[in-house]
Enzyme design. Structure first.
Site, PDB file in Angstrom:
ATOM      1  N   GLU A   1     133.744  59.856-107.643  1.00 53.44           N
ATOM      2  CA  GLU A   1     134.590  60.817-106.922  1.00 53.44           C
ATOM      3  C   GLU A   1     135.739  61.333-107.780  1.00 53.44           C
ATOM      4  OE1 GLU A   1     133.508  57.999-105.558  1.00 53.44           O
ATOM      5  OE2 GLU A   1     132.283  58.668-103.868  1.00 53.44           O
TER       6      GLU A   1
ATOM      7  N   HIS B   1     134.934  55.048 -93.018  1.00 56.28           N
ATOM      8  CA  HIS B   1     134.132  56.273 -92.928  1.00 56.28           C
ATOM      9  C   HIS B   1     134.530  57.119 -91.723  1.00 56.28           C
ATOM     10  CE1 HIS B   1     131.580  53.873 -95.602  1.00 56.28           C
ATOM     11  NE2 HIS B   1     130.884  54.941 -95.893  1.00 56.28           N
TER      12      HIS B   1
END
Lengths: 330, 334
Positions: free
Chosen positions: B66, B135
């Site tokens: 990322e 999440h």
């Protein structure tokens, strides 16, 4: 006598210009240090005195369309890539005429027009950005390469590993140039880095990795030359490790408690500028008088640059939020 | 041809995909980057089939990196491309904070206006999917604190498309928080290219008794609550914030002056959130004197998002809690 790579590869005027820029880097940083002591520059700065061959020899083949990303120790890269020392001083003095209009200072010095995408205050911050610049070149069908300067300290950042991996997976035209000056601030590479040579990391990302004497102009130029050729041929990235040394401390707060006077003195004996100058004279590229003239000229540029910076206007206080966003068109 | 005359019913995720396809078609500098956005179609299938139309050079699967991936997008944006970078979940943007906050947001300023970073980050966000604490977060307010970024939260398919196209037309970095529960929501979407203005809130329901400012999925919950309140004679005005940076002060202030009561509903943790910013902004404004009641904030519980479905529901504002809070506010019971 063996003729060094740089002497047999580059035209004499290119070599003389390289020597001039190395003197310019040295005198610029001495001038910046002096200006700091006099209170003309505030904040801090990271000097690269002693590392000039690494910056200049790496940039010798680069054109304005080729990009570099630089580091917190980035003055040398900026000058080597073609920046004007007057506008650099103006930036350090916080003036509107500086490269960043006084918003960036030493740690964010940049000159986008000559391909310098900027120094960076974050260790490892420039690595993924360099890979992105190389991706642009590839996608837009341009022949440019990107040189990513970083220090030994950055080789232990996650960004380093992610960047090398992506550059290799996508075969991007980027040259990772590690300036290993032995210390990340006070922590030696021996105490911070599991591999003996940072160039050994290249094997983990299937790219060539080579370690050279970073104070030997010709050795750096040769290693980077091969890496650039590989990049321009579409064969992907390379890693070049330049072993060098910073004569000054990490920044203005450094009291040199982690290294000895003897070690510093030993490295000062290996002054990259003196070595390159002697090499050029030995091979008849210039004579003693010519070298002296180049040195004097560099000093004059620096003095003129400081005067330009002093005389330049400061940004208006009301403009503190200018440049946060693009200004509205029309 | 007037695009607005040609409305089609499509889902929020189809609308986003259509925006990306239009951009890829029209502008060769646009590329998509992200984890599993190619043949997999993205974790939420938003990029489905785009690789077939535009190929792997323009719809690029990245490694699970990322920080590096976002940084490559930043560097590409700095040098001539317009990347749309998808984070698989907004939570994963934390791995890329360095590149988003220290680099993308600040480059133009640090370089004195000499550089531009036209990157778009797409971030699937929010709770309600049973995916628990790492999440399900709503962290848009974090980025509201960063000068140099623009932060958007589309609540409808029409806006999801128009905001993405507006983000691409913007020369600065834009973060678009898409709500995962909205991906399947259907709505009317104009055909062709159009821009939803950045920084302009939308009044989704007019009212006179209480102003409810909400973003993303909370707009729909607030509208449902407003409908129920109407049955008992309470008239709620619902403002869809759309953009939290910049915030549309004028629309909020005008509404507060009209209703005299303000409630801010958001899915991020209540403390230090969008609600704090808006209530402070109103308190500092000329609208303060129009207030007839304290300003109310409804945000997420002071806890990570829990796994258990009842706990998960309880952790963030729902229709019934919005309704109850608005009723108390309207009756001056706060």
């Amino acid at each position: 006598m063996n003729i060094p790579f740089a002497i047999r590869t580059y035209a004499p005027e290119i070599l003389r210009e390289a020597l001039k820029r190395m003197y310019l880097i040295r005198r610029f940083e001495e001038g910046a240090e002096d200006s700091y002591m006099r209170g003309l520059i505030h904040g801090t700065m990271h000097l690269s005195i002693g590392q000039e061959a690494s910056a200049m020899a790496t940039c010798i083949e680069l054109g304005d369309n080729d990009k570099i990303t630089s580091t917190h120790r980035g003055h040398g890269h900026c000058i080597a890539k073609g920046a004007d020392v007057g506008r650099m001083f103006a930036e350090f003095f916080g003036k509107e005429t500086g490269y960043c209009h006084g918003r960036g200072g030493s740690m964010h010095i940049a000159d986008v027009k000559t391909g310098n995408l900027g120094a960076n205050g974050i260790v490892g911050g420039g690595l993924p950005i360099a890979v992105g610049a190389a991706l642009s070149a590839k996608r837009l069908g341009r022949p440019d390469v990107t040189v990513c300067f970083f220090g030994d300290g950055a080789n232990n950042e996650g960004a380093f590993h992610e960047s090398l991996n992506m550059a290799a997976v996508w075969k991007l035209p980027v040259i990772f140039v590690c300036e290993n000056n032995g210390y990340g601030m006070s922590t030696s590479t021996a105490r911070s880095t599991a591999v003996k040579r940072i160039a050994d990391r290249a094997a983990g990302y299937s790219m060539p990795g080579v370690t050279v004497d970073g104070n030997d102009f010709s050795a750096v130029a040769e290693a980077v030359h091969h890496a650039i050729a590989r990049a321009r041929a579409g064969e992907g990235p390379s890693l070049v490790e330049n072993l060098t040394y910073r004569w000054r401390g990490h920044s203005k707060s450094d009291r040199n408690r982690y290294r000895t006077k003897e070690e510093i003195a030993e490295w000062m004996e290996r002054d990259p500028i003196a070595r390159f100058r002697a090499e050029l004279i030995a091979h008849g590229v210039l004579d003693e008088a010519g070298a002296n003239a180049i040195e004097t000229q560099a000093q004059a540029y620096v003095e003129a640059g400081i005067e330009f910076a002093k005389a330049s206007p400061a940004p208006g206080i009301g403009d503190v939020t200018r440049y946060v966003y693009a200004e509205a068109q029309g | 041809m007037n695009a607005m005359t040609d409305l089609r019913l499509m889902t929020y995720s189809e609308a986003i995909r259509e925006a990306m396809a239009i951009a890829l078609e029209a502008d060769p500098t646009v590329i998509l980057m992200g984890e599993d956005i190619g043949v997999y179609g993205g974790a939420f299938q938003v990029t489905l089939d785009l690789i077939d139309r535009f190929g792997p050079d323009r719809v690029m699967d990245t490694p699970i990196s990322e920080l590096g991936g976002a940084g490559v997008a930043v560097g590409a944006a700095l040098t001539g491309l317009k990347p749309i970078f998808e984070f698989q979940f907004s939570d994963f943007a934390m791995l890329a904070m360095e590149q988003i906050v220290n680099q993308a947001a600040k480059l133009r300023y640090m370089l004195g206006g000499e550089a531009s970073v036209p990157v778009v980050f797409r971030l699937p966000s929010g709770s309600g999917t049973g995916a628990a604490a790492q999440h399900s977060q709503s962290i848009e307010a974090w980025f509201g604190h960063v000068p140099g970024l623009k932060v958007l939260q589309p609540s409808t398919p029409e806006d999801a498309k128009g905001m993405l196209l507006a983000a691409l037309a913007d020369p600065d970095p834009v973060m678009i928080f898409e709500h995962k529960l909205l991906y399947k929501m259907k709505g009317e979407v104009p055909a062709g290219h159009y821009l939803t203005p950045i920084g302009k809130a939308a009044i989704r329901r007019e009212g006179t008794d209480v102003t409810i400012v909400a973003g993303s999925i909370m707009v729909h919950r607030a509208l449902e609550a407003a409908e129920k309140l109407a049955a008992e004679g309470i008239s709620a005005e619902v403002i869809d914030l759309r953009s939290i940076r910049p915030i549309d002060h004028a629309t909020i202030l005008a509404s507060v002056k009209k209703t005299g009561r303000l409630m801010v509903v958001y899915e991020g943790v209540k403390a230090f959130g969008v609600g704090a910013e808006i209530s402070a902004m109103v308190s500092e404004s000329e609208a303060f004197d129009f207030l007839d009641a304290p300003i109310l904030r409804l945000g997420a519980a002071d806890a990570p998002v829990p796994y258990n479905p009842d706990l998960e529901r309880a952790a963030v504002p729902q229709v019934d809690t919005i309704e109850a809070a608005a009723r108390r506010l309207a009756r001056r019971e706060v």
